[in-house]
Each structure stands twice: as structure tokens, then as C-alpha cells.
Design a protein around this motif. Structure first.
Motif: not given
Length: 347
Positions: A153-182
Motif C-alpha cells: 500500500l502507498p505510504k509517505c516515506g516509501d520514496g514514491i510520489v503517490h496520488a495524494d502526495e506532492e513529494c516523498d523525499e528527505i529535503t527541507d522542501n518536503c514535510m509530511g510529503c507536502q511541499r513547502s514551496w513549488m
């Protein structure tokens, strides 16, 4: 096949009655045991009935090269009142290693091994059936839908950007699989005005981002006379930044107010696309006004034809209105870049 030597000695007693030297009566029972071993032994039985037997033993077990030994013992019962020798009974004993087999009473033990074979199908992710070790199986290898290609099942933190996620990476621009900026960039490669329509322009941006290892969904800032960039793109309330983190605009409203805080002149690889400034230094297909509206007929026939037509361009080296509108047109057979804007899921 192991051969065994059998030595049989048959003794026939004289028909005439014999007397013991000591003067014993005739008919006394005498049992003689003869062995061919180095030290013969003889035993006489005086009790137990009128039966005389002679046992002859081979010199010793016969051994073969494969470690098998065979010994043979022959017993011949004799009727003392008759000259007739009774049938002999021969017992052959074969010893192999730790096992002994008597030819008169052979016991055969058969050991059977029962193998258990599973008749079920082996687990195969992607066959549409949820099997052992799988959480889901939607019958495809698409990672971004409701079940990953690993049948999880898809989940935040698996490295894949799923339909309900904006990102899935370890950066300062991805918090809880949502972008801080575009994220915003200009493409490093160019294309003619035949982009295969607006969808083709979006795919051009997506491919450039994927090639550079950039997560996120991207669309091109480009319009036709039928559909504008403002109607196609997400209006984010979060900032728009270049890949070097320089702010382009604080929000969609700021992006579409006519000027930018910084030029969109950094490509998907983080390199500068403009070596000089001014119209013609870094041309970008847009056919869009500063507020995102379209309506221009100079759009290479909806960005689908590259011959004998023109398309309106912007300039990536500038941050005034000319960044999208004001540098005229370019023949559709020539090449220009695209602006690519990341698309968010929430305002």
C-alpha cells in the motif's frame, strides 16, 4: 553378486550295530561336530533322543572386496537305526557392514518418502491476485496508484510520489510529503513549436524533471487561443522558487502580477540557461500574458505544427513582463525552451 562357498560333509553310519569300547549297549546316541577351523572340536550328546547330527562349518566367513562376508553352516540329521541320511538343511548367512540377512527368513523393509507438492500458484506481484506476502495486487506495475509495483500500500516515506502526495523525499522542501514551496525551472533543451499540443508540452517538462531526478508533477506555462495557462495550472498560495532556492514569486498572485522577484533562468540541472540578457538571449514558448491568460493566435496551431507559422515567446533572462510576453514571435520551425511549474495538491 556375492558367491559363497558351501562345504557339506555327509557322514553315513555303518548299518551294523556298534558297541562302545567300554561295553555300552548298542544304540547309544553319539553326536559329532567337525569343524575345518584350525582347532576342531567334537561334542557327544548322550541325552535328547535318538538323533545324531553332524555340523560342518566352513573355515570362516568369505569376505569380498566390497566388505561383504558370507558364512555357511550345514546340519545333517541322522537316524541311528537307518543307513539313510536325512535331508540336510543349509542356512546361509550373509553379513554386509552392520546388517545381517538370513536367507531362510528375509525381512524386507521399504521406506518411502512422501513429498508434499504445493499445487498453488507461486506469489507473483502484478497478477491481480492478493497472495502470500502481498498486501494488495492491482494487476499492474504502476507505483503511483493505489498499490505499488511491490504489492504494498502507498505510504509517505516509501520514496514514491503517490496520488495524494506532492513529494516523498528527505529535503527541507518536503514535510509530511507536502511541499513547502513549488519548484520552477526553464528547460535545458529546446523544441520546435510542434510540441504535440499542450499535453505534449507538459510531458516535455515532466521528462526533463525525471531525467534530472526531480520529484514532483510539472506542467508548462503555455497557452493556446482556446486554453490559457491560468486555467491549466495550479494556483499555489505557497512560494515559487528556482532550484537554487531563489524566490521567483511568493504565490500565484505574485507570479501573475506582471513582474518576478528573480528571473526563471535556472534549468532542471541547476545550470544557468542565459548567458546574456534581453529578448533573444533565452527564448521560451509561452503565448501567455503576464496574468496567465492566453488568447493569442500565434501558438503554432495549438502547438501542433512547426511549418509556416509563428508562436509567441517570452525571455528567461528577464524578470519584467517580458519574461512571458513582450518579445514578439518566433517561427515554429525554430527551437525555444519551456517554463515548467510544479503542481501542488492543496492551495
Amino acid at each position: 553378486m556375492i558367491g559363497a562357498r558351501v562345504f557339506v560333509v555327509l557322514l553315513v553310519l555303518p548299518a551294523a550295530a556298534c558297541f562302545s569300547p567300554s561295553g555300552g549297549p548298542a544304540g547309544a546316541t553319539e553326536s559329532t561336530s567337525t569343524s575345518t577351523s584350525p582347532t576342531p572340536s567334537t561334542s557327544t550328546l548322550t541325552e535328547g533322543g535318538p538323533t545324531t547330527s553332524t555340523a560342518t562349518t566352513a573355515p570362516g566367513p568369505t569376505s569380498t572386496s566390497d566388505g561383504t562376508s558370507t558364512s555357511t553352516s550345514t546340519t545333517t540329521p541322522v537316524d541311528p537305526t537307518s543307513t539313510t541320511t536325512l535331508d540336510a538343511t543349509t542356512t546361509t548367512t550373509t553379513t554386509t557392514g552392520d546388517e545381517t540377512t538370513d536367507s531362510d527368513a528375509t525381512s524386507t523393509s521399504t521406506s518411502s518418502t512422501t513429498s508434499s507438492t504445493s499445487t498453488g500458484l507461486a506469489s507473483e506481484c502484478g497478477n491481480g491476485m492478493v497472495e502470500l506476502g502481498e498486501v494488495c495486487d492491482d494487476g499492474n506495475d504502476i507505483d503511483t496508484d493505489t498499490c505499488t509495483s511491490a504489492c504494498k500500500l502507498p505510504k509517505c516515506g516509501d520514496g514514491i510520489v503517490h496520488a495524494d502526495e506532492e513529494c516523498d523525499e528527505i529535503t527541507d522542501n518536503c514535510m509530511g510529503c507536502q511541499r513547502s514551496w513549488m519548484q520552477v525551472f526553464v528547460t535545458s533543451t529546446k523544441s520546435s513549436g510542434d510540441l504535440d499540443g499542450l499535453d505534449g508540452a507538459d510531458k516535455f517538462c515532466e521528462q526533463r524533471a525525471a531525467n534530472a531526478g526531480i520529484q514532483g508533477r510539472f506542467k508548462a506555462w503555455i497557452s493556446t487561443d482556446m486554453q490559457s495557462a491560468g486555467a491549466r495550472l495550479h494556483h499555489s498560495t505557497r512560494p515559487y522558487k528556482r532550484l537554487d532556492k531563489a524566490v521567483v514569486a511568493n504565490s500565484w498572485a505574485d507570479l501573475a502580477d506582471g513582474t518576478l522577484q528573480n528571473e526563471i533562468d535556472i534549468d532542471e540541472n541547476g545550470d544557468s540557461a542565459a548567458q546574456m540578457t534581453g529578448c533573444g538571449a533565452c527564448e521560451v514558448w509561452t503565448a501567455s500574458k503576464t496574468n496567465g491568460d492566453g488568447g493569442y493566435s500565434d501558438d503554432c496551431n495549438g502547438w501542433s505544427i512547426s511549418a509556416l507559422l509563428y508562436g509567441r515567446v517570452g525571455e528567461c533572462s528577464l524578470k519584467d513582463a517580458r519574461w512571458t510576453d513582450g518579445c514578439g514571435t518566433l517561427m515554429c520551425v525554430l527551437n525555444a525552451r519551456l517554463y515548467c511549474l510544479e503542481q501542488g495538491l492543496a492551495p
